[in-house]
Design a protein around this motif. Structure first.
Motif, PDB file in Angstrom:
ATOM      1  N   ASN A  32       0.869  -1.173  -0.198  1.00 50.59           N
ATOM      2  CA  ASN A  32      -0.087   0.044   0.173  1.00 50.59           C
ATOM      3  C   ASN A  32       0.987   1.214  -0.031  1.00 50.59           C
ATOM      4  O   ASN A  32       0.544   2.366  -0.522  1.00 50.59           O
ATOM      5  N   ASP A  33       2.123   1.075   0.812  1.00 51.54           N
ATOM      6  CA  ASP A  33       2.872   2.520   0.808  1.00 51.54           C
ATOM      7  C   ASP A  33       4.084   2.407  -0.003  1.00 51.54           C
ATOM      8  O   ASP A  33       4.740   1.316  -0.051  1.00 51.54           O
ATOM      9  N   ILE A  34       4.328   3.393  -0.738  1.00 45.10           N
ATOM     10  CA  ILE A  34       5.322   3.570  -1.621  1.00 45.10           C
ATOM     11  C   ILE A  34       6.287   4.755  -0.987  1.00 45.10           C
ATOM     12  O   ILE A  34       5.974   5.703  -0.804  1.00 45.10           O
ATOM     13  N   SER A  35       7.550   4.458  -1.310  1.00 46.37           N
ATOM     14  CA  SER A  35       8.716   5.440  -0.952  1.00 46.37           C
ATOM     15  C   SER A  35       9.197   6.087  -2.117  1.00 46.37           C
ATOM     16  O   SER A  35       9.472   5.140  -3.090  1.00 46.37           O
ATOM     17  N   VAL A  36       9.254   7.268  -2.469  1.00 45.57           N
ATOM     18  CA  VAL A  36       9.759   7.965  -3.552  1.00 45.57           C
ATOM     19  C   VAL A  36      11.200   8.778  -3.373  1.00 45.57           C
ATOM     20  O   VAL A  36      11.025   9.848  -2.275  1.00 45.57           O
ATOM     21  N   THR A  37      12.158   8.291  -3.667  1.00 45.62           N
ATOM     22  CA  THR A  37      13.310   9.260  -3.510  1.00 45.62           C
ATOM     23  C   THR A  37      13.778  10.080  -4.687  1.00 45.62           C
ATOM     24  O   THR A  37      13.930   9.283  -5.874  1.00 45.62           O
ATOM     25  N   LYS A  38      13.757  11.211  -4.696  1.00 43.60           N
ATOM     26  CA  LYS A  38      13.885  12.213  -5.939  1.00 43.60           C
ATOM     27  C   LYS A  38      15.040  12.594  -6.356  1.00 43.60           C
ATOM     28  O   LYS A  38      16.157  12.609  -5.422  1.00 43.60           O
ATOM     29  N   ASP A  39      15.770  12.587  -7.455  1.00 40.49           N
ATOM     30  CA  ASP A  39      16.738  13.569  -7.885  1.00 40.49           C
ATOM     31  C   ASP A  39      17.984  12.860  -7.694  1.00 40.49           C
ATOM     32  O   ASP A  39      19.277  13.393  -7.321  1.00 40.49           O
ATOM     33  N   LEU A  40      18.037  11.608  -7.778  1.00 42.87           N
ATOM     34  CA  LEU A  40      19.244  10.811  -7.927  1.00 42.87           C
ATOM     35  C   LEU A  40      19.784  10.597  -9.204  1.00 42.87           C
ATOM     36  O   LEU A  40      19.227  11.183 -10.186  1.00 42.87           O
ATOM     37  N   THR A  41      21.159  10.212  -9.489  1.00 43.38           N
ATOM     38  CA  THR A  41      21.832  10.157 -10.835  1.00 43.38           C
ATOM     39  C   THR A  41      22.444   8.972 -11.174  1.00 43.38           C
ATOM     40  O   THR A  41      22.810   8.232 -10.369  1.00 43.38           O
ATOM     41  N   TYR A  42      21.866   8.682 -12.528  1.00 44.62           N
ATOM     42  CA  TYR A  42      22.491   7.560 -12.943  1.00 44.62           C
ATOM     43  C   TYR A  42      23.793   7.780 -13.883  1.00 44.62           C
ATOM     44  O   TYR A  42      24.363   6.762 -14.541  1.00 44.62           O
ATOM     45  N   PHE A  43      24.461   9.155 -13.677  1.00 45.33           N
ATOM     46  CA  PHE A  43      25.453   9.490 -14.529  1.00 45.33           C
ATOM     47  C   PHE A  43      26.556  10.571 -13.528  1.00 45.33           C
ATOM     48  O   PHE A  43      26.450  11.606 -13.968  1.00 45.33           O
ATOM     49  N   VAL A  44      27.221   9.889 -12.874  1.00 47.01           N
ATOM     50  CA  VAL A  44      27.956  10.846 -11.750  1.00 47.01           C
ATOM     51  C   VAL A  44      28.855  11.906 -12.430  1.00 47.01           C
ATOM     52  O   VAL A  44      28.889  13.105 -11.869  1.00 47.01           O
ATOM     53  N   GLY A  45      29.463  11.202 -13.594  1.00 44.98           N
ATOM     54  CA  GLY A  45      30.440  12.084 -14.125  1.00 44.98           C
ATOM     55  C   GLY A  45      29.970  12.884 -15.353  1.00 44.98           C
ATOM     56  O   GLY A  45      30.648  13.432 -16.413  1.00 44.98           O
ATOM     57  N   ALA A  46      28.430  13.376 -15.260  1.00 49.04           N
ATOM     58  CA  ALA A  46      27.919  14.081 -16.577  1.00 49.04           C
ATOM     59  C   ALA A  46      28.530  15.380 -16.516  1.00 49.04           C
ATOM     60  O   ALA A  46      28.678  15.874 -15.519  1.00 49.04           O
ATOM     61  N   PRO A  47      28.546  15.862 -17.667  1.00 49.20           N
ATOM     62  CA  PRO A  47      28.731  17.318 -17.870  1.00 49.20           C
ATOM     63  C   PRO A  47      27.797  18.361 -17.186  1.00 49.20           C
ATOM     64  O   PRO A  47      26.948  18.062 -17.113  1.00 49.20           O
ATOM     65  N   LYS A  48      28.454  19.348 -16.637  1.00 53.01           N
ATOM     66  CA  LYS A  48      27.490  20.318 -15.903  1.00 53.01           C
ATOM     67  C   LYS A  48      26.375  20.542 -16.492  1.00 53.01           C
ATOM     68  O   LYS A  48      25.343  20.639 -15.988  1.00 53.01           O
ATOM     69  N   ALA A  49      26.316  20.842 -17.917  1.00 51.52           N
ATOM     70  CA  ALA A  49      25.290  21.450 -18.674  1.00 51.52           C
ATOM     71  C   ALA A  49      24.185  20.156 -18.624  1.00 51.52           C
ATOM     72  O   ALA A  49      23.090  20.651 -19.080  1.00 51.52           O
ATOM     73  N   ASP A  50      24.838  18.968 -18.544  1.00 55.98           N
ATOM     74  CA  ASP A  50      23.522  17.778 -18.741  1.00 55.98           C
ATOM     75  C   ASP A  50      23.059  16.980 -17.466  1.00 55.98           C
ATOM     76  O   ASP A  50      22.520  16.161 -17.521  1.00 55.98           O
ATOM     77  N   LYS A  51      23.896  17.632 -16.435  1.00 59.34           N
ATOM     78  CA  LYS A  51      23.557  16.771 -15.148  1.00 59.34           C
ATOM     79  C   LYS A  51      21.907  16.569 -14.978  1.00 59.34           C
ATOM     80  O   LYS A  51      21.671  15.510 -14.545  1.00 59.34           O
ATOM     81  N   LYS A  52      21.030  17.510 -15.301  1.00 57.00           N
ATOM     82  CA  LYS A  52      19.567  17.179 -15.016  1.00 57.00           C
ATOM     83  C   LYS A  52      19.139  16.110 -15.892  1.00 57.00           C
ATOM     84  O   LYS A  52      17.976  15.593 -15.551  1.00 57.00           O
ATOM     85  N   SER A  53      19.763  16.027 -17.007  1.00 55.94           N
ATOM     86  CA  SER A  53      19.361  14.922 -18.031  1.00 55.94           C
ATOM     87  C   SER A  53      19.547  13.603 -17.512  1.00 55.94           C
ATOM     88  O   SER A  53      18.938  12.694 -18.135  1.00 55.94           O
ATOM     89  N   TYR A  54      20.311  13.512 -16.559  1.00 54.63           N
ATOM     90  CA  TYR A  54      20.753  12.274 -16.095  1.00 54.63           C
ATOM     91  C   TYR A  54      20.119  11.731 -14.598  1.00 54.63           C
ATOM     92  O   TYR A  54      20.781  10.735 -13.938  1.00 54.63           O
ATOM     93  N   LEU A  55      19.033  12.436 -14.015  1.00 54.27           N
ATOM     94  CA  LEU A  55      18.393  12.258 -12.792  1.00 54.27           C
ATOM     95  C   LEU A  55      17.580  11.230 -12.972  1.00 54.27           C
ATOM     96  O   LEU A  55      16.928  11.107 -14.036  1.00 54.27           O
ATOM     97  N   PHE A  56      17.081  10.561 -11.756  1.00 55.63           N
ATOM     98  CA  PHE A  56      16.035   9.625 -11.913  1.00 55.63           C
ATOM     99  C   PHE A  56      15.289   9.653 -10.213  1.00 55.63           C
ATOM    100  O   PHE A  56      15.893   9.986  -9.298  1.00 55.63           O
ATOM    101  N   ASP A  57      14.198   9.402 -10.375  1.00 54.07           N
ATOM    102  CA  ASP A  57      13.237   9.110  -9.335  1.00 54.07           C
ATOM    103  C   ASP A  57      13.239   7.732  -8.877  1.00 54.07           C
ATOM    104  O   ASP A  57      12.930   6.961  -9.688  1.00 54.07           O
ATOM    105  N   LEU A  58      13.543   7.344  -7.632  1.00 57.71           N
ATOM    106  CA  LEU A  58      13.268   5.945  -7.229  1.00 57.71           C
ATOM    107  C   LEU A  58      12.087   5.620  -6.407  1.00 57.71           C
ATOM    108  O   LEU A  58      11.680   6.349  -5.489  1.00 57.71           O
ATOM    109  N   TYR A  59      11.243   4.667  -7.046  1.00 60.47           N
ATOM    110  CA  TYR A  59      10.084   4.107  -6.348  1.00 60.47           C
ATOM    111  C   TYR A  59      10.131   2.703  -5.839  1.00 60.47           C
ATOM    112  O   TYR A  59      10.649   1.773  -6.479  1.00 60.47           O
ATOM    113  N   THR A  60      10.062   2.478  -4.400  1.00 59.45           N
ATOM    114  CA  THR A  60      10.211   1.395  -3.813  1.00 59.45           C
ATOM    115  C   THR A  60       9.286   1.085  -2.675  1.00 59.45           C
ATOM    116  O   THR A  60       8.721   2.026  -2.291  1.00 59.45           O
ATOM    117  N   PRO A  61       8.646  -0.070  -2.737  1.00 57.00           N
ATOM    118  CA  PRO A  61       7.620  -0.673  -1.789  1.00 57.00           C
ATOM    119  C   PRO A  61       8.163  -0.321  -0.662  1.00 57.00           C
ATOM    120  O   PRO A  61       9.347  -0.844  -0.066  1.00 57.00           O
TER     121      PRO A  61
END
Length: 310
Positions: A32-61
């Protein structure tokens, strides 16, 4: 006699109730309950201009003790020009499948600075770069499987519209095939190309593939949903070299690729009666959730074929 009949009726009722209450992880909603962790990254070394393009939100029960769970990577639509990881569709599906016991992520990816919706060459280029981001995301989660409690052999790639196209091309195309079709140089393809990654299944919600011959490259199962009257991404090939879900289904059947297709007769893009990118309406959302159940049933039959036949 009446007492015996009552006892029989009572026993049948109890058995029916017990059967009705049986739920299956990954097929039904069990959390019934889901946790959402926002604005993690799947590309730590991304160029500064593209950092937002590599963010993700994590949904876990919440309160889930399982250690190796299937992962769903969701990619939004928007014609490779608009949208984000918080787009309505991917939020609905990420939440829905997390309640079934999946780990879900909704990712950003690089969007075009041009107009893919009005220029086919630009659309192909945008698809190429976004597909590399999808492959990068898969590689990241395979390398960090223990951290997120996922099974690296059960990564499902899914999306709607442009996101569905990304999922299909990440599973079925080679970089040089897609890159050359997009008129990129071999040097550019080599510079930005990511290795193909193993994918457990593809979820294609009203997306398409540029070349049906690319389906010969793999055997990744495909789960597709599409509106029969989709005017933005037609369910069948029309003028441009873009093949919709019904074309893909026909070719996949010939190639013996495991696949399934649910067609919503009379409906347009995003399963709306008349496509409106600004307002999907409550009835479209209902069909999105129906699509999720259709998808969950098929994935469950893949993971537990013996149980699914019962």
């Amino acid at each position: 006699m009446l007492k015996q009949l009552f006892l029989i009726f009572f026993a049948i009722s109890i058995a029916h109730t017990a059967t009705a209450q049986v739920t299956h992880r990954y097929k039904d909603h069990i959390f019934n309950d889901i946790s959402v962790t926002k604005d993690l990254t799947y590309f730590v070394g991304a160029p500064k201009a593209d950092k937002k393009s590599y963010l993700f939100d994590l949904y876990t029960p919440n309160v889930d003790t399982a250690k190796k769970r299937p992962l769903m990577i969701w990619m939004h639509g928007g014609g490779f020009k608009f949208g984000s990881k918080t787009s309505k569709g991917v939020k609905v599906w990420a939440d829905d499948f997390a309640k079934r016991g999946y780990v879900c992520v909704s990712i950003n990816y690089r969007l075009s600075k041009h107009n893919p919706l009005f220029n086919f060459d630009t659309l192909m280029k945008a698809t190429f770069y976004a597909t590399q981001d999808a492959k990068r995301a898969i590689a990241y989660f395979r390398n960090n499987a223990a951290k997120y409690g996922i099974d690296p052999d059960k990564i499902v790639l899914g999306g709607n519209s442009a996101g569905g196209m990304m999922a299909l091309h990440a599973a079925y195309t080679k970089n040089n095939e897609l890159g050359r079709m997009a008129h990129l140089s071999d040097q550019e393809i080599q510079r930005v190309g990511m290795p193909n990654q193993p994918i457990f299944a593809v979820i294609n919600y009203w997306g398409a593939i540029f070349n049906l011959d690319w389906l010969s490259n793999a055997k990744t199962p495909i789960i597709a949903v599409h509106g029969s009257e989709d005017g933005l991404v037609p369910i069948r090939h029309k003028d441009a070299p873009l093949h919709g879900s019904l074309d893909i289904y026909d070719r996949a059947e010939k190639l013996k690729i495991p696949n399934t297709l649910k067609v919503y007769e009379g409906y347009s893009h995003e399963l709306q009666k008349s496509f409106n990118p600004l307002f999907e309406g409550p009835h479209a959302k209902k069909r999105w959730l129906e699509s999720a159940q259709f998808t969950a049933d098929y994935l469950y039959s893949m993971m537990y074929p013996a149980k699914a036949k019962r």
